[in-house]
Design an enzyme around this catalytic site. Structure first.
Site, short mmCIF file in Angstrom:
data_model
loop_
_atom_site.label_atom_id
_atom_site.label_comp_id
_atom_site.label_asym_id
_atom_site.label_seq_id
_atom_site.Cartn_x
_atom_site.Cartn_y
_atom_site.Cartn_z
N THR A 149 42.15 46.60 33.56
CA THR A 149 42.47 45.98 34.86
C THR A 149 41.16 45.48 35.45
O THR A 149 40.72 44.38 35.16
CB THR A 149 43.21 46.95 35.78
OG1 THR A 149 42.51 48.18 35.85
CG2 THR A 149 44.63 47.20 35.28
N THR A 150 40.49 46.33 36.28
CA THR A 150 39.17 45.91 36.76
C THR A 150 38.05 46.42 35.87
O THR A 150 36.88 46.32 36.21
CB THR A 150 38.93 46.36 38.22
OG1 THR A 150 39.25 47.74 38.34
CG2 THR A 150 39.79 45.56 39.19
N LYS A 171 41.06 53.29 29.47
CA LYS A 171 40.77 52.32 30.52
C LYS A 171 40.67 53.09 31.84
O LYS A 171 41.20 54.20 31.98
CB LYS A 171 41.85 51.24 30.60
CG LYS A 171 43.23 51.71 31.01
CD LYS A 171 43.47 51.78 32.49
CE LYS A 171 43.20 50.46 33.17
NZ LYS A 171 43.42 50.65 34.66
N GLY A 172 40.01 52.47 32.81
CA GLY A 172 39.92 53.14 34.10
C GLY A 172 38.57 52.91 34.74
O GLY A 172 37.54 53.12 34.11
N VAL A 173 38.56 52.44 35.98
CA VAL A 173 37.30 52.21 36.68
C VAL A 173 37.38 52.63 38.15
O VAL A 173 36.37 52.90 38.79
CB VAL A 173 36.87 50.72 36.62
CG1 VAL A 173 36.14 50.45 35.33
CG2 VAL A 173 38.06 49.79 36.77
N THR A 182 43.00 61.37 32.49
CA THR A 182 42.44 60.22 33.15
C THR A 182 43.47 59.13 33.28
O THR A 182 44.63 59.31 32.97
CB THR A 182 41.24 59.65 32.38
OG1 THR A 182 40.63 58.67 33.21
CG2 THR A 182 41.66 59.00 31.09
N GLU A 261 33.93 51.40 39.27
CA GLU A 261 33.89 50.19 40.10
C GLU A 261 32.57 50.10 40.85
O GLU A 261 32.24 50.97 41.65
CB GLU A 261 35.09 50.18 41.05
CG GLU A 261 36.39 49.86 40.31
CD GLU A 261 37.62 49.89 41.19
OE1 GLU A 261 38.61 49.25 40.82
OE2 GLU A 261 37.59 50.56 42.24
N ASN A 383 36.94 46.71 46.29
CA ASN A 383 38.13 47.34 46.86
C ASN A 383 38.49 46.84 48.25
O ASN A 383 39.63 47.00 48.68
CB ASN A 383 37.96 48.86 46.86
CG ASN A 383 38.08 49.38 45.46
OD1 ASN A 383 39.11 49.21 44.83
ND2 ASN A 383 37.01 49.98 44.95
N THR A 388 46.62 43.05 47.73
CA THR A 388 47.88 43.76 47.48
C THR A 388 48.89 42.78 46.90
O THR A 388 48.87 41.60 47.19
CB THR A 388 48.47 44.31 48.78
OG1 THR A 388 48.49 43.29 49.76
CG2 THR A 388 47.66 45.46 49.27
#
Lengths: 388, 388
Positions: A149-150, A171-173, A182, A261, A383, A388
């Protein structure tokens, strides 16, 4: 099937496909990986009260302990989408099960992305209808790419264990303080391991890797970590396998922390000489999650006073006595305050890409290490501007 | 003493002085306020395990329940300074007690600022030696100014209650998630109130005001909130006094939230229809402390999915059912997702200086409100660049 790939980077018998189902733009946002034979499965999921329907129905597969594969859609979390969201998750899972000649409960499903929007099922249905098995050997690097995603880059690792291969993708930030697991992390292996053994060793590994990671204290609604072992490479030494899996999981954790992020530095917090692991982990999390510690790391400022503050706010750890605490940046002890000025040496350590903070509590012999990242303007920008 | 000032903005019988003792630069960094008669005292302090010596010795005054005044030094917290820090705090307190013809235990002392540095006692001593009582009536606005660190403006409020006056001053912009109290907050009144009554009502007020405030989840080592009631204005109605004090405390809390490091907006989170106050407060804190909610508020983005996430991560609140949760921004309900698109209306509310988020849990009748601020580039800059 004829194509049984087996190499240092791919376990035997896993086939799959990646693609774009048009959830947001034309980047890959879909993948499925199917084992040609039933695989032993262990999986852990978010504890969030707002867990999405993908998590809810994947728990059925985890309870069975056996399965055939996974399907992941990115760019939309399918969370807080009510009954329609559940119907949609079941439809996608059933379609993939059909392609694999499996039961729906044989397939793990996950979705990641924005919360509160229905999936574009017209496009999803059209895409799934067009898929034609048999699929080629799974391209795990492409799978890692398809669930971003990001994330700024895919997270993909592999190792050998005896005759078997283990591959992991994640994945994951952001929204990262895994509670059971996670964001999304999958391991595939052709090792043959009994389900009870796989489950026990996987949970031990997850507790010391993904559950020791925090980017922003926010626990995702979609967290999933799973391993599929299809047995095609035969038996392995369990201790060796656990060590290899731990090493891979930790590589993914460091990749996730480094890609947090807006992050510019990874933070490793070791708490030692603690009363027990629970105390060590609690204090370590308080340090790695402190916005003031995270910003000090960003500024490469050896502000050990903020580490002391973070230890101090664990106020019900009443056996912690400031007089017996020691705080190091890298291998430089900054508290108790040494005779000579060491802050320049500590700042030098903090100018690197990975900052290690060690807090020795003096309450016992236990230790725990957690992983995080600094807090930067970049996190705010990503962020505050995310739509949205 | 002859000068018994009594007005809407100053209670009778409090004298004092502000000044510069050269801790950092030449801005005011010192004040003392002395009551000409013994005052009833109630005070609450940080629960930090790294509580500083000023907190440690001020607990002696709080235990007595009576005292004569306070002394505050700013720009240096005198925390993690070992035995020498304790000796220094006692010396300052004794010097002020001498000026007030009081015992050392009659004086509350507080210090705020950087952690881990000894006070410049040569300069402090020279300054204290030069003070000559009697002091003029206390200038509370100047006192509020003299205890600022990274505050951008002083925080000073006053109210009448019958014949009595209550004045409150506070400071604090970062390292703010008070556990028993906020960073530094002092109230002075000439009302006559028995110590047990004062203590009970003060703790009730603090629980719903300073203890409901969080800027960055980091609990200070120096938090102190105290009230001195010297009785010179006679008896007051206790309920009326508590209401007036609550109102003043809440004004200070809103000032602190609005002046949070880098803050551009105040966030008020109300959790309603909760099982009990504990649940309501826990969920409210999870929302107001979420970096993803705080950055969404900064971007004026009605990202209710992040509020759902924050509720969801309170995973042991197992009676919370997403189907019964409601989420409002201002008076706009965003979840459950309404038929018409309301996000523009919600974004309009979020463009203001104060954003109200209401989460209705559907688990009971209890409610709790907490206060915080958005997370911005400014917070990063202030804290990444702050020098140890």
């Amino acid at each position: 099937m004829s194509d049984r790939s087996h190499s240092a980077t791919a376990p035997a018998g896993f086939h799959g496909i990646t693609g774009n189902i048009g959830i947001k733009d034309d980047a890959p946002d879909f993948f499925t990986v199917i084992s040609e034979v039933p695989a032993t499965v262990s999986a852990v999921f978010t504890k969030s009260r707002f867990a999405g329907p993908s998590v809810v129905i994947s728990r059925e597969t985890a309870r069975r302990g056996t399965g055939r594969g996974i399907v992941v859609t990115a760019r939309n979390a399918n969370v807080a989408t009510g009954d329609q969201g559940l119907v949609n998750a079941r439809e996608i899972r059933a379609a993939v099960a059909g392609l694999a000649t499996a039961e729906p409960e044989d397939i793990l499903i996950a979705s990641t992305g924005v919360i509160g929007r229905q999936l574009p099922m017209d496009r999803v249905r059209e895409f799934l209808d067009g898929l034609q098995p048999p699929f080629p050997p799974a391209d795990f690097a492409a799978c890692a790419q398809a669930m971003m995603t990001t994330d700024t880059h895919p997270k993909h690792v592999a190792a050998r264990c005896g005759e078997a291969t283990i591959v992991g993708i994640a994945k994951g930030v952001g929204m990262i303080e895994p509670n059971m697991a996670t964001m999304l992390a999958y391991f595939f292996t052709d090792a043959r391991i009994a389900q009870a053994d796989l489950d026990a060793l996987f949970r031990r590994v997850v507790d010391r890797t993904f559950n020791a990671l925090s980017i922003d204290t926010d626990t995702s609604t979609s967290d999933t970590a799973a391993i599929l072992a299809n047995g095609l490479a035969g038996d392995v030494d369990l201790a060796e396998f656990e060590a290899a899996l731990h090493d891979l999981a930790l590589q993914l954790v460091r990749m996730i922390a480094a890609d947090g992020e807006g992050a510019t530095k990874t933070i490793v917090v070791r708490v030692t000489e603690a009363r027990d692991e629970r105390q060590a982990k609690r204090v370590a999390k308080a340090i790695v999650n402190s916005p003031l510690v995270k910003t000090a790391v960003h500024g490469a400022d050896p502000n050990w006073g903020r580490v002391a503050m973070a230890i101090g706010k664990c106020d019900d750890e009443t056996d912690i006595d400031p007089e017996r605490v020691r705080i190091d940046f890298g291998d430089v002890t900054t508290y108790p305050i040494p005779e000579e000025d060491v802050l320049d040496a500590a700042a030098e350590h903090m100018s690197g890409d990975e900052v290690t903070i060690t807090a020795s509590l003096g309450t016992g012999d236990a230790a725990f290490t957690v992983y995080g990242c600094d807090l930067t303007d970049g996190y705010i920008r990503i962020n505050a501007d995310y739509t949205t």
